[in-house]
Design a protein around this motif. Structure first.
Motif, PDB file in Angstrom:
ATOM      1  N   UNK B  26       0.839  -1.197   0.000  1.00  0.00           N
ATOM      2  CA  UNK B  26       0.000   0.000   0.000  1.00  0.00           C
ATOM      3  C   UNK B  26       0.873   1.245   0.000  1.00  0.00           C
ATOM      4  N   UNK B  27       1.931   1.227   0.818  1.00  0.00           N
ATOM      5  CA  UNK B  27       2.832   2.380   0.907  1.00  0.00           C
ATOM      6  C   UNK B  27       3.535   2.633  -0.434  1.00  0.00           C
ATOM      7  N   UNK B  28       3.966   1.547  -1.064  1.00  0.00           N
ATOM      8  CA  UNK B  28       4.647   1.694  -2.361  1.00  0.00           C
ATOM      9  C   UNK B  28       3.669   2.271  -3.391  1.00  0.00           C
ATOM     10  N   UNK B  29       2.450   1.707  -3.427  1.00  0.00           N
ATOM     11  CA  UNK B  29       1.456   2.164  -4.413  1.00  0.00           C
ATOM     12  C   UNK B  29       0.995   3.589  -4.128  1.00  0.00           C
ATOM     13  N   UNK B  30       1.045   3.968  -2.844  1.00  0.00           N
ATOM     14  CA  UNK B  30       0.589   5.307  -2.445  1.00  0.00           C
ATOM     15  C   UNK B  30       1.454   6.403  -3.076  1.00  0.00           C
ATOM     16  N   UNK B  31       2.753   6.093  -3.221  1.00  0.00           N
ATOM     17  CA  UNK B  31       3.677   7.128  -3.705  1.00  0.00           C
ATOM     18  C   UNK B  31       4.137   6.913  -5.150  1.00  0.00           C
ATOM     19  N   UNK B  32       3.544   5.945  -5.840  1.00  0.00           N
ATOM     20  CA  UNK B  32       3.940   5.732  -7.240  1.00  0.00           C
ATOM     21  C   UNK B  32       2.705   5.801  -8.139  1.00  0.00           C
ATOM     22  N   UNK B  33       2.854   6.436  -9.324  1.00  0.00           N
ATOM     23  CA  UNK B  33       1.704   6.521 -10.232  1.00  0.00           C
ATOM     24  C   UNK B  33       1.359   5.154 -10.832  1.00  0.00           C
ATOM     25  N   UNK B  34       0.182   4.944 -11.398  1.00  0.00           N
ATOM     26  CA  UNK B  34      -0.895   5.923 -11.560  1.00  0.00           C
ATOM     27  C   UNK B  34      -1.695   6.133 -10.266  1.00  0.00           C
ATOM     28  N   UNK B  35      -2.128   7.387 -10.058  1.00  0.00           N
ATOM     29  CA  UNK B  35      -2.931   7.706  -8.875  1.00  0.00           C
ATOM     30  C   UNK B  35      -4.410   7.689  -9.259  1.00  0.00           C
ATOM     31  N   UNK B  36      -5.232   7.208  -8.390  1.00  0.00           N
ATOM     32  CA  UNK B  36      -6.667   7.102  -8.686  1.00  0.00           C
ATOM     33  C   UNK B  36      -7.402   8.199  -7.922  1.00  0.00           C
ATOM     34  N   UNK B  37      -7.264   9.439  -8.429  1.00  0.00           N
ATOM     35  CA  UNK B  37      -7.767  10.609  -7.725  1.00  0.00           C
ATOM     36  C   UNK B  37      -9.294  10.576  -7.577  1.00  0.00           C
ATOM     37  N   UNK B  38      -9.964  10.145  -8.659  1.00  0.00           N
ATOM     38  CA  UNK B  38     -11.434  10.130  -8.639  1.00  0.00           C
ATOM     39  C   UNK B  38     -11.958   9.175  -7.546  1.00  0.00           C
ATOM     40  N   UNK B  39     -11.329   8.003  -7.464  1.00  0.00           N
ATOM     41  CA  UNK B  39     -11.734   7.024  -6.445  1.00  0.00           C
ATOM     42  C   UNK B  39     -11.472   7.565  -5.044  1.00  0.00           C
ATOM     43  N   UNK B  40     -10.320   8.263  -4.915  1.00  0.00           N
ATOM     44  CA  UNK B  40      -9.958   8.829  -3.609  1.00  0.00           C
ATOM     45  C   UNK B  40     -11.017   9.835  -3.153  1.00  0.00           C
ATOM     46  N   UNK B  41     -11.437  10.732  -4.069  1.00  0.00           N
ATOM     47  CA  UNK B  41     -12.432  11.757  -3.715  1.00  0.00           C
ATOM     48  C   UNK B  41     -13.746  11.086  -3.311  1.00  0.00           C
ATOM     49  N   UNK B  42     -14.115  10.055  -4.065  1.00  0.00           N
ATOM     50  CA  UNK B  42     -15.364   9.324  -3.766  1.00  0.00           C
ATOM     51  C   UNK B  42     -15.288   8.692  -2.367  1.00  0.00           C
ATOM     52  N   UNK B  43     -14.146   8.097  -2.059  1.00  0.00           N
ATOM     53  CA  UNK B  43     -13.972   7.460  -0.759  1.00  0.00           C
ATOM     54  C   UNK B  43     -13.924   8.488   0.369  1.00  0.00           C
ATOM     55  N   UNK B  44     -13.274   9.624   0.081  1.00  0.00           N
ATOM     56  CA  UNK B  44     -13.175  10.679   1.102  1.00  0.00           C
ATOM     57  C   UNK B  44     -14.571  11.180   1.466  1.00  0.00           C
ATOM     58  N   UNK B  45     -15.407  11.316   0.447  1.00  0.00           N
ATOM     59  CA  UNK B  45     -16.784  11.734   0.690  1.00  0.00           C
ATOM     60  C   UNK B  45     -17.498  10.704   1.568  1.00  0.00           C
ATOM     61  N   UNK B  46     -17.308   9.422   1.243  1.00  0.00           N
ATOM     62  CA  UNK B  46     -17.978   8.356   1.994  1.00  0.00           C
ATOM     63  C   UNK B  46     -17.463   8.281   3.440  1.00  0.00           C
ATOM     64  N   UNK B  47     -16.145   8.358   3.587  1.00  0.00           N
ATOM     65  CA  UNK B  47     -15.563   8.154   4.924  1.00  0.00           C
ATOM     66  C   UNK B  47     -15.687   9.413   5.788  1.00  0.00           C
ATOM     67  N   UNK B  48     -15.306  10.553   5.240  1.00  0.00           N
ATOM     68  CA  UNK B  48     -15.258  11.761   6.066  1.00  0.00           C
ATOM     69  C   UNK B  48     -16.598  12.482   6.108  1.00  0.00           C
ATOM     70  N   UNK B  49     -17.107  12.872   4.949  1.00  0.00           N
ATOM     71  CA  UNK B  49     -18.319  13.705   4.919  1.00  0.00           C
ATOM     72  C   UNK B  49     -19.522  12.938   5.458  1.00  0.00           C
ATOM     73  N   UNK B  50     -19.708  11.714   4.988  1.00  0.00           N
ATOM     74  CA  UNK B  50     -20.904  10.967   5.408  1.00  0.00           C
ATOM     75  C   UNK B  50     -20.789  10.429   6.843  1.00  0.00           C
ATOM     76  N   UNK B  51     -19.574  10.342   7.369  1.00  0.00           N
ATOM     77  CA  UNK B  51     -19.430   9.883   8.768  1.00  0.00           C
ATOM     78  C   UNK B  51     -19.566  11.051   9.751  1.00  0.00           C
ATOM     79  N   UNK B  52     -19.362  12.266   9.252  1.00  0.00           N
ATOM     80  CA  UNK B  52     -19.310  13.428  10.154  1.00  0.00           C
ATOM     81  C   UNK B  52     -20.565  13.564  11.037  1.00  0.00           C
TER      82      UNK B  52
END
Lengths: 245, 257
Positions: B26-52
């Motif tokens: 996970x650490x290696x993939x975290x700092x090497x491309x390709x990055x999945x920005x769209x998936x990250x934003x979707x997950x951030x919404x689910x984890x942070x915004x919807x949990x708030x």
């Protein structure tokens, strides 16, 4: 040989699933592996593309010994092989269209227009219309299986692996899928390895049939040779095929 | 019996090895491309915004209970609860905000994650990903990992602020200490590094949730029972890991005071 298994053994814990099986497939052939449930048919398919690793023996694909390949080395091999799984295995969060386009976006540098053309063609092949924007869970199981087939065919694989492709499908779609396997083999010279229970389909379209029982190959040959095979399991399969049809 | 114990010990070391490998990949993939920005934003919404909302709702009650109980016990032992605002705010910032937030996110996000990945595993979606040349860790774990770390960090800050506000309300209307008294008490006990350490704890707890949940998801056995077991194991292991990590971090941070 485009695919070759040499004395492949695979176990899960104490249970030996593949007991040293060997077979080969020529380019463009359609080979059916038949057998009752739990005899190691799906394990054979998964071992071929490295989703499972053989404990011993050798697996050759397109002239390469892939037995000890690392995960990253399998990428070009998997690009050559398309697999239709026992489950539809569609990605839940993507629409039908996006599922079929997924591999094209990943492996090919195509314009959106080209992707659209290819996706539409593949969905036409499996007789799927007007559900492109739906999520997999919003369409029937049979349709999901056909979409899965379209996704696999979309990336133009050289070798197609089918894990019970017609299970759960109606007879008309079953025939359409069998016809598609036959067409791909004739027109694109695609090699097909089909795991199935359906002796009737195998007799209709296979070039070669392999029958497995408890991790071993108990019979192999052309459909004509199978019809005169004396092995009890083959006879049971033939009887069932003749009873049904 | 010795054989059974040996098998158990080996399986524990196996699991530790597999989790370590998952973290490393996970650490290696975290700092090497390709990055999945769209998936990250979707997950951030689910984890942070919807949990708030659920985090804010639950921690506010936890904070109110903490200050009432602290007052009750101080009055009982030393007949005076003048130090309650300071002690409560210290407890809230150093422990309550981060730990309760993490446990709530575990039950909401971790369970869902284990069920989602487990279902993908048993319906061969993960095999299909591999066949299409997609690395499962990069595709599934990394966006969720990053989202949970950031969510853990931010939700802990939000939880701390909400907790302090609720504690101030109780302090004002039940215990008779004004907002001003509360803030003065808090200023005496709480240091800036408490806030920093609390946020670091939140981020670390956030990192535990996707790693544990995805691990159990990948190991999921077939059937509804398999998914249920993966979910249960994921929530239990995450919760226990968070509490152990809380102890370790508190011990490490104690060297900075």
């Amino acid at each position: 040989m485009i695919v070759e298994f040499k004395n492949v053994v695979k176990s899960f814990g104490d249970r030996q699933i593949l007991k040293g099986i060997s077979f080969g497939i020529q380019e463009g052939e359609i080979v059916f592996i038949l057998g009752t449930s739990g005899t190691g048919k799906s394990v054979t398919l998964k071992t071929l593309v490295g989703l499972l690793r053989a404990d011993s023996g050798e697996v050759w694909i397109d002239g390469e010994n892939v037995t000890h390949f690392k995960e990253k080395d399998y990428l070009p091999i998997r690009k050559k092989c398309g697999m239709v799984f026992q489950h539809p295995a569609l990605f839940d969060s993507l629409s039908v269209y996006e599922n079929v386009a997924f591999g094209l976006r990943k492996h090919y540098n195509l314009s959106e227009e080209e992707i659209h053309k290819r996706v539409t063609k593949c969905l036409d092949l499996v007789n799927i219309h007007n559900v492109e924007d739906k999520l997999p869970q919003e369409i029937s199981y049979g349709m999901q299986k056909r979409v899965s087939l379209a996704r696999t065919v979309a990336v133009d694989p050289k070798i197609l692996l089918f894990d019970e492709p017609t299970t759960g499908l109606d007879p008309i779609t079953t025939n359409a899928v069998n016809q598609l396997i036959l067409n791909l083999s004739h027109t694109l010279k695609t090699t097909s390895l089909v795991v199935s229970h359906d002796m009737h389909c195998a007799l209709d379209i296979a070039d070669k049939i392999i029958v497995m029982d408890q991790g071993e190959i108990v019979a192999r040959g052309t459909p004509e040779e199978m019809k005169s095979c004396e092995h009890p399991l083959v006879k049971d399969f033939l009887k069932e095929a003749l009873d049904v049809h | 019996m010795v054989t059974a114990m040996g098998t158990k010990v080996i399986s524990i070391f196996d699991a530790i090895g597999e989790v370590s490998y998952l973290i490393l990949k996970t650490m290696v993939a975290l700092f090497t491309p390709p990055f999945r920005f769209k998936d990250f934003v979707k997950q951030l919404n689910f984890v942070a915004v919807e949990s708030a909302p659920v985090v804010v709702f639950c921690v506010s009650f936890a904070a109110m209970v903490t200050i009432i109980e602290a007052s009750f016990h101080m009055k009982m032992v030393i007949q005076n609860d003048a130090m309650v605002p300071g002690f409560s705010s210290l407890l809230i910032i150093r422990e309550l905000g981060a730990v309760i937030t993490a446990l709530l996110v575990t039950s909401r996000v971790g369970a869902g994650l284990a069920a989602e990945v487990g279902t993908m595993q048993i319906t061969e979606q993960i095999d299909a990903l591999k066949m299409l040349g997609i690395e499962k860790i990069r595709y599934l774990v990394v966006p969720r990992f990053l989202a949970c770390v950031i969510a853990g960090f931010t939700l802990t800050i939000i939880a701390n602020l909400v907790c302090l506000y609720c504690a101030m309300l109780v302090s004002q209307f039940k215990l008779g200490y004004t907002f001003g008294n509360f803030l003065v008490g808090m200023r005496t006990f709480v240091q800036f590094q408490d806030l920093v350490f609390s946020s670091i704890k939140g981020a670390c707890f956030g990192a535990v949730i996707p790693i544990v949940s995805c691990y159990y998801g990948f190991k999921c056995k077939a059937g509804a029972e398999g998914v249920g077991l993966a979910t249960t194991n994921s929530v239990v292991t995450s919760s226990v890991s968070i509490l152990i990590l809380d102890f370790l971090l508190s011990w490490i941070f104690s060297f900075f005071y």
